[in-house]
Write an enzyme that holds these catalytic residues in place. Structure first.
Site, PDB file in Angstrom:
ATOM      1  N   ASP A  30       0.850  -1.189   0.000  1.00  0.00           N
ATOM      2  CA  ASP A  30       0.000   0.000   0.000  1.00  0.00           C
ATOM      3  C   ASP A  30       0.886   1.240   0.000  1.00  0.00           C
ATOM      4  OD1 ASP A  30      -3.217   0.499   1.008  1.00  0.00           O
ATOM      5  OD2 ASP A  30      -1.823   2.190   1.141  1.00  0.00           O
ATOM      6  N   GLY A  91     -15.866   2.342   3.712  1.00  0.00           N
ATOM      7  CA  GLY A  91     -14.518   2.905   3.606  1.00  0.00           C
ATOM      8  C   GLY A  91     -13.797   2.557   2.319  1.00  0.00           C
ATOM      9  N   GLN A  92     -14.507   1.936   1.363  1.00  0.00           N
ATOM     10  CA  GLN A  92     -13.851   1.598   0.090  1.00  0.00           C
ATOM     11  C   GLN A  92     -13.664   2.859  -0.745  1.00  0.00           C
ATOM     12  OE1 GLN A  92     -15.818  -1.479  -2.192  1.00  0.00           O
ATOM     13  NE2 GLN A  92     -14.150  -1.610  -3.688  1.00  0.00           N
ATOM     14  N   HIS A  98     -10.179  -5.608  -3.444  1.00  0.00           N
ATOM     15  CA  HIS A  98      -8.874  -5.820  -2.809  1.00  0.00           C
ATOM     16  C   HIS A  98      -9.042  -6.216  -1.361  1.00  0.00           C
ATOM     17  CE1 HIS A  98      -9.941  -1.535  -2.421  1.00  0.00           C
ATOM     18  NE2 HIS A  98      -9.317  -1.551  -1.258  1.00  0.00           N
TER      19      HIS A  98
HETATM   20  P1  5GP Z   1      -9.759   1.142   0.235  1.00  0.00           P
HETATM   21  O1  5GP Z   1     -10.000   2.354   1.101  1.00  0.00           O
HETATM   22  O2  5GP Z   1     -10.416   1.272  -1.128  1.00  0.00           O
HETATM   23  O3  5GP Z   1     -10.084  -0.140   0.930  1.00  0.00           O
HETATM   24  O4  5GP Z   1      -8.200   1.073   0.039  1.00  0.00           O
HETATM   25  C1  5GP Z   1      -7.512   1.621  -1.036  1.00  0.00           C
HETATM   26  C2  5GP Z   1      -6.043   1.593  -0.674  1.00  0.00           C
HETATM   27  O5  5GP Z   1      -5.290   1.852  -1.842  1.00  0.00           O
HETATM   28  C3  5GP Z   1      -5.634   2.659   0.363  1.00  0.00           C
HETATM   29  O6  5GP Z   1      -5.089   2.020   1.508  1.00  0.00           O
HETATM   30  C4  5GP Z   1      -4.598   3.503  -0.377  1.00  0.00           C
HETATM   31  O7  5GP Z   1      -3.522   3.904   0.447  1.00  0.00           O
HETATM   32  C5  5GP Z   1      -4.142   2.558  -1.493  1.00  0.00           C
HETATM   33  N1  5GP Z   1      -3.682   3.249  -2.692  1.00  0.00           N
HETATM   34  C6  5GP Z   1      -4.299   4.299  -3.314  1.00  0.00           C
HETATM   35  N2  5GP Z   1      -3.623   4.647  -4.420  1.00  0.00           N
HETATM   36  C7  5GP Z   1      -2.553   3.801  -4.495  1.00  0.00           C
HETATM   37  C8  5GP Z   1      -1.481   3.669  -5.440  1.00  0.00           C
HETATM   38  O8  5GP Z   1      -1.369   4.392  -6.432  1.00  0.00           O
HETATM   39  N3  5GP Z   1      -0.559   2.690  -5.191  1.00  0.00           N
HETATM   40  C9  5GP Z   1      -0.648   1.867  -4.095  1.00  0.00           C
HETATM   41  N4  5GP Z   1       0.305   0.944  -3.951  1.00  0.00           N
HETATM   42  N5  5GP Z   1      -1.662   1.957  -3.207  1.00  0.00           N
HETATM   43  C10 5GP Z   1      -2.589   2.911  -3.400  1.00  0.00           C
END
Ligand code: 5GP
Ligand code: ZN
Length: 112
Positions: A30, A91-92, A98
């Site tokens: 992340d 929180g997505q 993922h």
């Molecule tokens: P969500 O909130 O959708 O469950 O998690 C999305 C995750 O993607 C977040 O923890 C955020 O830090 C990560 N993320 C967002 N953009 C990028 C990126 O460009 N590269 C990587 N490696 N992680 C990312």
């Protein structure tokens, strides 16, 4: 060209620190880690969220198995958290399915 951030990571268009791969999934760190280990495990095929993957049990199983392999690889023998934020209220933020593999520190409960 796809708009989806994680599809662009799968294609290599956006760089990521890949830590493991499997037949149907990719694991990478992340960009904004919340713990010493914070890895995202995604299906290489675009699906919106984890419940949608229930329609493809082989891919879902492969995804979870890769998460467990990453946890072992990262030495999280004492436990870790597997998180699937689902939908906006869950929180997505990225709408490509993922799992978060989070570990290396004591986790609190309930989550925020
Ligand atoms: P969500 O909130 O959708 O469950 O998690 C999305 C995750 O993607 C977040 O923890 C955020 O830090 C990560 N993320 C967002 N953009 C990028 C990126 O460009 N590269 C990587 N490696 N992680 C990312
Ligand atoms: Zn995607």
């Amino acid at each position: 060209m796809t708009e989806c951030l994680f599809c662009r990571i799968v294609s290599g268009e956006i760089p990521a620190e890949v830590v493991a791969t499997s037949e149907h999934a990719l694991a990478f760190r992340d960009i904004n880690p919340t713990a010493p280990t914070h890895v995202l495990v995604i299906p290489t095929r675009h699906v919106v969220d984890i419940p949608t993957l229930a329609g493809a049990p082989a891919e879902l199983a492969d995804l979870v198995a890769l998460g467990a392999r990453v946890a072992a690889q990262e030495g999280l023998d004492d436990g870790y958290r597997l998180v699937a934020n689902t939908g906006r209220a869950g929180g997505q933020v990225v709408f490509h399915a993922h799992l978060h593999v989070i570990g290396g520190r004591r986790m609190g409960w309930p989550p925020g």
